[in-house]
Scaffold this active site. Sequence first.
Site, PDB file in Angstrom:
ATOM      1  N   ARG A  49       0.834  -1.206   0.000  1.00  0.00           N
ATOM      2  CA  ARG A  49       0.000   0.000   0.000  1.00  0.00           C
ATOM      3  C   ARG A  49       0.867   1.253   0.000  1.00  0.00           C
ATOM      4  NH1 ARG A  49      -5.151   1.323  -1.107  1.00  0.00           N
ATOM      5  NH2 ARG A  49      -5.546  -0.823  -0.448  1.00  0.00           N
ATOM      6  N   HIS A 100      -5.184  -3.537   5.156  1.00  0.00           N
ATOM      7  CA  HIS A 100      -5.181  -2.471   4.149  1.00  0.00           C
ATOM      8  C   HIS A 100      -3.759  -2.046   3.812  1.00  0.00           C
ATOM      9  CE1 HIS A 100      -6.131   1.590   2.435  1.00  0.00           C
ATOM     10  NE2 HIS A 100      -7.127   0.911   1.920  1.00  0.00           N
ATOM     11  N   CYS A 101      -2.874  -2.091   4.796  1.00  0.00           N
ATOM     12  CA  CYS A 101      -1.488  -1.646   4.609  1.00  0.00           C
ATOM     13  C   CYS A 101      -0.693  -2.527   3.655  1.00  0.00           C
ATOM     14  CB  CYS A 101      -0.756  -1.601   5.946  1.00  0.00           C
ATOM     15  SG  CYS A 101      -1.550  -0.582   7.196  1.00  0.00           S
ATOM     16  N   ILE A 102      -1.096  -3.787   3.517  1.00  0.00           N
ATOM     17  CA  ILE A 102      -0.306  -4.706   2.677  1.00  0.00           C
ATOM     18  C   ILE A 102      -0.957  -4.949   1.319  1.00  0.00           C
ATOM     19  CG2 ILE A 102       0.704  -5.799   4.700  1.00  0.00           C
ATOM     20  CD1 ILE A 102      -1.085  -8.234   4.194  1.00  0.00           C
TER      21      ILE A 102
END
Length: 354
Positions: free
Chosen positions: A82, A330-332
Amino acid sequence: MPAETEPHERAWMAWPSAPYTLGETAAEAEEARTAWAAVANAISELEPISVVVDPSGRDEARRRLSSAVEQVDARLDDAWYRDIGPTFVVGTGADGQRSLGAVNWVFNGWGQQEWAIWDNDAHASGVATDLSGAVRIDSPMVNEGGGIHTDGLGTFLVTETVQLDPFRNPGWTKADVEAELVRTVGARKVIWLPRGLTRDSERFGTRGHVDIVATFTAPGRLLVHDQRDESHPDAAVTAEVVDLLSRETDADGRPLEVVRLPAPKTLVDDVGWVDYSYVNHFVLNGGVVACSFDDPVDAEAREVIADAYPGRSVVTVDARALFARGGGIHCITQQQPAVTPAVPTSPTNERGTP
């Protein structure tokens, strides 16, 4: 920049291989690989997905990832795609044809963090940009995908502690940031949150990414992290955010509806205050991949998320191993929007919906 809820062509991730993601022991490495694989394999059930894999992680990735997951070889330092990947946008020409663009931000290890390495990650956005066939849009602004959220209609959420971070963009003003967001992602209104969550502002955090604080689920509607326990310092943070957003409007002047998404009951881990957040989920074709934490609030949060995205199935993945390393689902992940206009469908015939 389209909303995450709009149809995707595919999703993108990166495979963990850096020591500070894998940890210091075999057990910690197993924990990290299991978490990343669970997210990728869940996504592959609903839409195409490509995972960028450093050569050092090739064997483990092949062993753990579903055959439906496309693997792409490229040098990496870490696995938070992300943030190190491009932010995809869609443009429409005079002839009405839609085309894909990819904004390549400057990445400098979340503001030159002393523990971070980014020689390879500074160029990792080019992998998805090139393979997607997108028009490359270079930006001079240091930014990460986790530092922005949009409703798809030009309203953006950011935090003062990220885009105005002197270790990211020294000397930049809010006007400078907003002008660059207008140019690159089509911003029409930028809403500034003063800060992010407490743990995320500490040594191994991002200094305040918005994607664990608030997210748009539809135009005019937001899910916001709600820390109900007054003993946790995030109670003050989220109260401030809820108050600010409740008084805001979107780019079209629509008042924002704030839906509180409760924080887990878990308050601390072996390091300190946790920033576990159900806000950090990934919306994809026909579904949502959401965080769970083996926590009493998991079921309630899942219901709130399901209500926020009617017609989409909700799959949960234990995200504790991700948050222990500095982020969440969400970050990955990163979405590549579909450029072909979607034919309107009912929720029951969206791809991947039962």
